[in-house]
Design a protein around this motif. Structure first.
Motif, PDB file in Angstrom:
ATOM      1  N   ILE A 171       0.855  -1.179   0.000  1.00  0.00           N
ATOM      2  CA  ILE A 171       0.000   0.000   0.000  1.00  0.00           C
ATOM      3  C   ILE A 171       0.890   1.228   0.000  1.00  0.00           C
ATOM      4  O   ILE A 171       1.873   1.296   0.745  1.00  0.00           O
ATOM      5  CB  ILE A 171      -0.912   0.014   1.246  1.00  0.00           C
ATOM      6  CG1 ILE A 171      -1.824  -1.210   1.244  1.00  0.00           C
ATOM      7  CG2 ILE A 171      -1.727   1.301   1.315  1.00  0.00           C
ATOM      8  CD1 ILE A 171      -2.626  -1.377   2.509  1.00  0.00           C
ATOM      9  N   ILE A 172       0.565   2.199  -0.816  1.00  0.00           N
ATOM     10  CA  ILE A 172       1.284   3.470  -0.808  1.00  0.00           C
ATOM     11  C   ILE A 172       0.677   4.303   0.315  1.00  0.00           C
ATOM     12  O   ILE A 172      -0.532   4.546   0.330  1.00  0.00           O
ATOM     13  CB  ILE A 172       1.136   4.200  -2.169  1.00  0.00           C
ATOM     14  CG1 ILE A 172       1.689   3.349  -3.302  1.00  0.00           C
ATOM     15  CG2 ILE A 172       1.824   5.550  -2.123  1.00  0.00           C
ATOM     16  CD1 ILE A 172       3.152   3.054  -3.203  1.00  0.00           C
ATOM     17  N   PRO A 173       1.499   4.763   1.287  1.00  0.00           N
ATOM     18  CA  PRO A 173       0.960   5.412   2.477  1.00  0.00           C
ATOM     19  C   PRO A 173       0.292   6.762   2.228  1.00  0.00           C
ATOM     20  O   PRO A 173      -0.584   7.158   2.960  1.00  0.00           O
ATOM     21  CB  PRO A 173       2.180   5.584   3.391  1.00  0.00           C
ATOM     22  CG  PRO A 173       3.345   5.520   2.485  1.00  0.00           C
ATOM     23  CD  PRO A 173       2.934   4.657   1.333  1.00  0.00           C
ATOM     24  N   THR A 174       0.697   7.502   1.223  1.00  0.00           N
ATOM     25  CA  THR A 174       0.065   8.771   0.906  1.00  0.00           C
ATOM     26  C   THR A 174      -0.216   8.800  -0.593  1.00  0.00           C
ATOM     27  O   THR A 174       0.233   7.941  -1.334  1.00  0.00           O
ATOM     28  CB  THR A 174       0.967   9.968   1.278  1.00  0.00           C
ATOM     29  OG1 THR A 174       2.229   9.803   0.603  1.00  0.00           O
ATOM     30  CG2 THR A 174       1.211  10.038   2.773  1.00  0.00           C
ATOM     31  N   ALA A 175      -0.942   9.787  -1.014  1.00  0.00           N
ATOM     32  CA  ALA A 175      -1.315   9.884  -2.417  1.00  0.00           C
ATOM     33  C   ALA A 175      -0.077   9.947  -3.309  1.00  0.00           C
ATOM     34  O   ALA A 175       0.885  10.636  -3.004  1.00  0.00           O
ATOM     35  CB  ALA A 175      -2.185  11.116  -2.629  1.00  0.00           C
ATOM     36  N   LEU A 176      -0.127   9.225  -4.384  1.00  0.00           N
ATOM     37  CA  LEU A 176       0.940   9.275  -5.377  1.00  0.00           C
ATOM     38  C   LEU A 176       0.635  10.448  -6.295  1.00  0.00           C
ATOM     39  O   LEU A 176      -0.203  10.361  -7.179  1.00  0.00           O
ATOM     40  CB  LEU A 176       1.018   7.974  -6.171  1.00  0.00           C
ATOM     41  CG  LEU A 176       2.054   7.928  -7.284  1.00  0.00           C
ATOM     42  CD1 LEU A 176       3.463   8.100  -6.714  1.00  0.00           C
ATOM     43  CD2 LEU A 176       1.960   6.646  -8.056  1.00  0.00           C
ATOM     44  N   VAL A 177       1.295  11.560  -6.032  1.00  0.00           N
ATOM     45  CA  VAL A 177       1.033  12.777  -6.795  1.00  0.00           C
ATOM     46  C   VAL A 177       2.103  12.977  -7.857  1.00  0.00           C
ATOM     47  O   VAL A 177       1.793  13.104  -9.029  1.00  0.00           O
ATOM     48  CB  VAL A 177       0.989  14.007  -5.852  1.00  0.00           C
ATOM     49  CG1 VAL A 177       0.812  15.282  -6.652  1.00  0.00           C
ATOM     50  CG2 VAL A 177      -0.120  13.840  -4.826  1.00  0.00           C
ATOM     51  N   PHE A 178       3.335  13.001  -7.435  1.00  0.00           N
ATOM     52  CA  PHE A 178       4.448  13.335  -8.322  1.00  0.00           C
ATOM     53  C   PHE A 178       5.016  12.102  -9.011  1.00  0.00           C
ATOM     54  O   PHE A 178       4.902  10.995  -8.506  1.00  0.00           O
ATOM     55  CB  PHE A 178       5.555  14.045  -7.535  1.00  0.00           C
ATOM     56  CG  PHE A 178       5.135  15.402  -7.054  1.00  0.00           C
ATOM     57  CD1 PHE A 178       5.215  16.494  -7.895  1.00  0.00           C
ATOM     58  CD2 PHE A 178       4.645  15.574  -5.777  1.00  0.00           C
ATOM     59  CE1 PHE A 178       4.827  17.741  -7.471  1.00  0.00           C
ATOM     60  CE2 PHE A 178       4.240  16.819  -5.340  1.00  0.00           C
ATOM     61  CZ  PHE A 178       4.329  17.911  -6.180  1.00  0.00           C
ATOM     62  N   PRO A 179       5.677  12.305 -10.154  1.00  0.00           N
ATOM     63  CA  PRO A 179       6.323  11.180 -10.838  1.00  0.00           C
ATOM     64  C   PRO A 179       7.380  10.520  -9.962  1.00  0.00           C
ATOM     65  O   PRO A 179       7.968  11.164  -9.089  1.00  0.00           O
ATOM     66  CB  PRO A 179       6.991  11.831 -12.055  1.00  0.00           C
ATOM     67  CG  PRO A 179       6.246  13.116 -12.258  1.00  0.00           C
ATOM     68  CD  PRO A 179       5.823  13.559 -10.893  1.00  0.00           C
TER      69      PRO A 179
END
Length: 180
Positions: A171-179
């Motif tokens: 699970i990615i802990p925070t939003a994947l915003v940046f490349p």
């Protein structure tokens, strides 16, 4: 265990294993490329990010489990430089997210295959650290491996034809915003 990328590239693109000297030279070139790539992302220069790719590039961020099972679904999926430019524009001008600092670390770079036209199949490990402006600690945002195919630009410089970012976390802990 992740499969090597050379298997799918060898038959289609005529890649061969680089010689020792060739491998060392390619590794240095790949490390320089990845250092510049990291700098652009760490500085937040998203308009420059698509310039690391060919016009027909493929970029994906996917879970290790999906990659290992040849499942193409990913958190991010961009086909062509136009989609990369759209993503960069959207992040800078339309997305809402908490301000943060990112640091990309790319290690264990390997040139796995090379073709007569200068294309290169490569692997590297990456880690992205994230510091939110309102949090005094830095966290590991993502760790994984790049599965790349590079082409040569008109000037002979490396450009990404394909970069698949395979993250290890379930699970990615925070939003994947940046490349990545």
């Amino acid at each position: 265990m992740s499969k090597p990328i050379i298997g799918d590239a060898a038959g289609a693109g005529g890649f061969r294993k680089p010689t020792g000297e060739e491998s060392r030279a390619l590794r240095a070139e790949l490390e320089d490329f990845n250092a510049q790539y990291s700098l652009v992302l760490d500085e937040g220069d998203l308009q420059a990010w698509p310039e690391f790719f060919t016009e027909d590039a493929f970029y994906s961020v996917t879970a290790r489990e999906n990659f290992d099972h040849d499942m193409p679904v990913g958190l991010v999926h961009c086909e062509g430089k136009g989609m990369l430019k759209d993503r960069a524009f959207a992040i800078q001008h339309t997305a809402m997210f908490a301000p943060r600092y990112l640091r990309h670390y790319i290690t264990n770079t390997l040139a796995i295959g090379v073709s007569d036209d200068g294309a290169v199949v490569a692997r590297a490990n990456y880690m992205v650290l994230e510091t939110l402006h309102d949090d005094p600690t830095t966290h590991i945002h993502q760790a994984g491996s790049y599965h790349d195919i590079f082409a040569r630009g008109e000037d002979g410089a490396l450009l990404l034809r394909r970069r698949i970012c395979v993250y290890d976390s379930l699970i990615i802990p925070t939003a994947l915003v940046f490349p990545v």
